[in-house]
Write a protein that holds these residues in place. Structure first.
Motif, PDB file in Angstrom:
ATOM      1  N   SER A  41       0.819  -1.204   0.000  1.00  0.00           N
ATOM      2  CA  SER A  41       0.000   0.000   0.000  1.00  0.00           C
ATOM      3  C   SER A  41       0.859   1.263   0.000  1.00  0.00           C
ATOM      4  N   LYS A  42       1.913   1.274   0.801  1.00  0.00           N
ATOM      5  CA  LYS A  42       2.746   2.479   0.888  1.00  0.00           C
ATOM      6  C   LYS A  42       3.585   2.666  -0.371  1.00  0.00           C
ATOM      7  N   VAL A  43       4.014   1.584  -1.008  1.00  0.00           N
ATOM      8  CA  VAL A  43       4.748   1.732  -2.271  1.00  0.00           C
ATOM      9  C   VAL A  43       3.817   2.300  -3.341  1.00  0.00           C
ATOM     10  N   THR A  44       2.543   1.887  -3.324  1.00  0.00           N
ATOM     11  CA  THR A  44       1.612   2.494  -4.279  1.00  0.00           C
ATOM     12  C   THR A  44       1.417   3.979  -3.968  1.00  0.00           C
ATOM     13  N   ASP A  45       1.556   4.358  -2.698  1.00  0.00           N
ATOM     14  CA  ASP A  45       1.469   5.776  -2.347  1.00  0.00           C
ATOM     15  C   ASP A  45       2.624   6.565  -2.963  1.00  0.00           C
ATOM     16  N   TYR A  46       3.831   5.980  -2.960  1.00  0.00           N
ATOM     17  CA  TYR A  46       4.953   6.661  -3.626  1.00  0.00           C
ATOM     18  C   TYR A  46       4.612   6.897  -5.094  1.00  0.00           C
ATOM     19  N   LEU A  47       4.041   5.905  -5.739  1.00  0.00           N
ATOM     20  CA  LEU A  47       3.683   6.048  -7.157  1.00  0.00           C
ATOM     21  C   LEU A  47       2.576   7.084  -7.343  1.00  0.00           C
ATOM     22  N   ALA A  48       1.614   7.104  -6.432  1.00  0.00           N
ATOM     23  CA  ALA A  48       0.533   8.077  -6.533  1.00  0.00           C
ATOM     24  C   ALA A  48       1.046   9.500  -6.332  1.00  0.00           C
ATOM     25  N   GLY A  51       4.472   9.858  -9.156  1.00  0.00           N
ATOM     26  CA  GLY A  51       4.325   9.419 -10.537  1.00  0.00           C
ATOM     27  C   GLY A  51       5.134   8.162 -10.801  1.00  0.00           C
ATOM     28  N   PRO A  52       5.113   7.711 -12.048  1.00  0.00           N
ATOM     29  CA  PRO A  52       5.823   6.475 -12.401  1.00  0.00           C
ATOM     30  C   PRO A  52       7.300   6.533 -11.979  1.00  0.00           C
ATOM     31  N   GLN A  53       7.787   5.397 -11.487  1.00  0.00           N
ATOM     32  CA  GLN A  53       9.162   5.310 -10.980  1.00  0.00           C
ATOM     33  C   GLN A  53       9.830   4.053 -11.523  1.00  0.00           C
ATOM     34  N   THR A  54      11.145   4.100 -11.627  1.00  0.00           N
ATOM     35  CA  THR A  54      11.895   2.892 -11.943  1.00  0.00           C
ATOM     36  C   THR A  54      11.931   2.018 -10.682  1.00  0.00           C
ATOM     37  N   PRO A  55      12.154   0.723 -10.849  1.00  0.00           N
ATOM     38  CA  PRO A  55      12.314  -0.114  -9.657  1.00  0.00           C
ATOM     39  C   PRO A  55      13.430   0.392  -8.741  1.00  0.00           C
ATOM     40  N   LYS A  56      14.519   0.872  -9.323  1.00  0.00           N
ATOM     41  CA  LYS A  56      15.618   1.399  -8.505  1.00  0.00           C
ATOM     42  C   LYS A  56      15.160   2.601  -7.684  1.00  0.00           C
ATOM     43  N   ALA A  57      14.403   3.498  -8.290  1.00  0.00           N
ATOM     44  CA  ALA A  57      13.906   4.670  -7.563  1.00  0.00           C
ATOM     45  C   ALA A  57      12.956   4.252  -6.443  1.00  0.00           C
ATOM     46  N   LEU A  58      12.111   3.251  -6.703  1.00  0.00           N
ATOM     47  CA  LEU A  58      11.218   2.754  -5.650  1.00  0.00           C
ATOM     48  C   LEU A  58      12.009   2.136  -4.512  1.00  0.00           C
ATOM     49  N   SER A  59      13.086   1.452  -4.848  1.00  0.00           N
ATOM     50  CA  SER A  59      13.954   0.875  -3.825  1.00  0.00           C
ATOM     51  C   SER A  59      14.557   1.983  -2.965  1.00  0.00           C
ATOM     52  N   ALA A  71      10.078  -8.308  -6.191  1.00  0.00           N
ATOM     53  CA  ALA A  71       9.012  -9.231  -5.771  1.00  0.00           C
ATOM     54  C   ALA A  71       7.728  -8.465  -5.474  1.00  0.00           C
ATOM     55  N   LEU A  72       7.844  -7.304  -4.854  1.00  0.00           N
ATOM     56  CA  LEU A  72       6.675  -6.485  -4.531  1.00  0.00           C
ATOM     57  C   LEU A  72       5.992  -6.004  -5.815  1.00  0.00           C
ATOM     58  N   ILE A  73       6.778  -5.561  -6.784  1.00  0.00           N
ATOM     59  CA  ILE A  73       6.225  -5.112  -8.072  1.00  0.00           C
ATOM     60  C   ILE A  73       5.507  -6.278  -8.753  1.00  0.00           C
ATOM     61  N   ASP A  74       6.110  -7.460  -8.713  1.00  0.00           N
ATOM     62  CA  ASP A  74       5.467  -8.640  -9.301  1.00  0.00           C
ATOM     63  C   ASP A  74       4.102  -8.883  -8.661  1.00  0.00           C
ATOM     64  N   ARG A  75       4.025  -8.780  -7.320  1.00  0.00           N
ATOM     65  CA  ARG A  75       2.748  -8.992  -6.626  1.00  0.00           C
ATOM     66  C   ARG A  75       1.732  -7.916  -7.011  1.00  0.00           C
ATOM     67  N   LEU A  76       2.170  -6.653  -7.029  1.00  0.00           N
ATOM     68  CA  LEU A  76       1.252  -5.564  -7.390  1.00  0.00           C
ATOM     69  C   LEU A  76       0.777  -5.692  -8.835  1.00  0.00           C
ATOM     70  N   GLU A  77       1.672  -6.128  -9.700  1.00  0.00           N
ATOM     71  CA  GLU A  77       1.299  -6.309 -11.108  1.00  0.00           C
ATOM     72  C   GLU A  77       0.275  -7.443 -11.248  1.00  0.00           C
ATOM     73  N   ILE A  96       7.446   1.845 -13.397  1.00  0.00           N
ATOM     74  CA  ILE A  96       6.321   1.216 -12.733  1.00  0.00           C
ATOM     75  C   ILE A  96       5.249   2.293 -12.596  1.00  0.00           C
ATOM     76  N   GLU A  97       4.086   1.993 -13.143  1.00  0.00           N
ATOM     77  CA  GLU A  97       3.003   2.973 -13.196  1.00  0.00           C
ATOM     78  C   GLU A  97       1.781   2.415 -12.483  1.00  0.00           C
ATOM     79  N   ILE A  98       1.173   3.233 -11.674  1.00  0.00           N
ATOM     80  CA  ILE A  98      -0.013   2.821 -10.937  1.00  0.00           C
ATOM     81  C   ILE A  98      -1.236   2.854 -11.849  1.00  0.00           C
ATOM     82  N   ASP A  99      -2.146   1.935 -11.665  1.00  0.00           N
ATOM     83  CA  ASP A  99      -3.400   1.925 -12.405  1.00  0.00           C
ATOM     84  C   ASP A  99      -4.349   2.890 -11.694  1.00  0.00           C
TER      85      ASP A  99
END
Length: 152
Positions: A41-48, A51-59, A71-77, A96-99
């Motif tokens: 949920s909180k990683v989706t908040d970063y995206l919200a 905006g869209p982020q690379t996996p490295k930026a999310l890390s 692994a988290l991106i795989d689950r969210l996808e 990585i872009e949020i729907d």
């Protein structure tokens, strides 16, 4: 430091601790109602928010290890919450872009909290709100730094 100031600082620390706990519990409830873990949920908040982020930026934003983010991106996808999109400037990377439509279904869960905070703000002067804003920014930066220190 005067004893009065020390007492004020202790009250800030105590209040921050209480707010942190209530915030974690609220976000856990939101996550559960959304079918997510609290971290997802909180990683989706970063995206919200950012905006869209690379996996490295999310890390880097989250302080999670690159393998954990993958692994988290795989689950969210797989849950239809995010999608991997080609990076517009570097074909070797993905964003990585949020729907947005999926996330709009979660937005009403925040209505009471947002309305109540807006109402609470009516009890403060503009100057007091500026002080609160400055404190929140400082506290968020300190917390982010502290997370990074624990993750290294």
């Amino acid at each position: 430091m005067s004893s009065e100031r020390a007492e004020l600082v202790e009250r800030i620390l105590s209040g921050s601790r209480a707010l942190s706990t209530e915030t974690v519990m609220f976000h856990t409830a939101i996550a559960e109602l959304s079918g997510l873990s609290a971290v997802e949920s909180k990683v989706t908040d970063y995206l919200a928010r950012f905006g869209p982020q690379t996996p490295k930026a999310l890390s880097q934003l989250s302080g999670l290890a690159p393998a954990s983010i993958t692994a988290l991106i795989d689950r969210l996808e797989s849950k239809g919450i995010v999608a991997r999109k080609p990076h517009p400037e570097d074909r070797r990377k993905v964003l990585i872009e949020i729907d947005a439509a999926r996330m709009n279904t979660v937005a009403p869960l925040w209505d009471h909290l947002v309305k109540s905070v807006r109402e609470a703000c009516e009890n403060y002067t503009d100057g007091e709100l500026e002080t609160v804003i400055r404190f929140l920014a400082d506290a968020a930066a300190i917390t982010h730094d502290s997370t990074g220190r624990l993750s290294r």
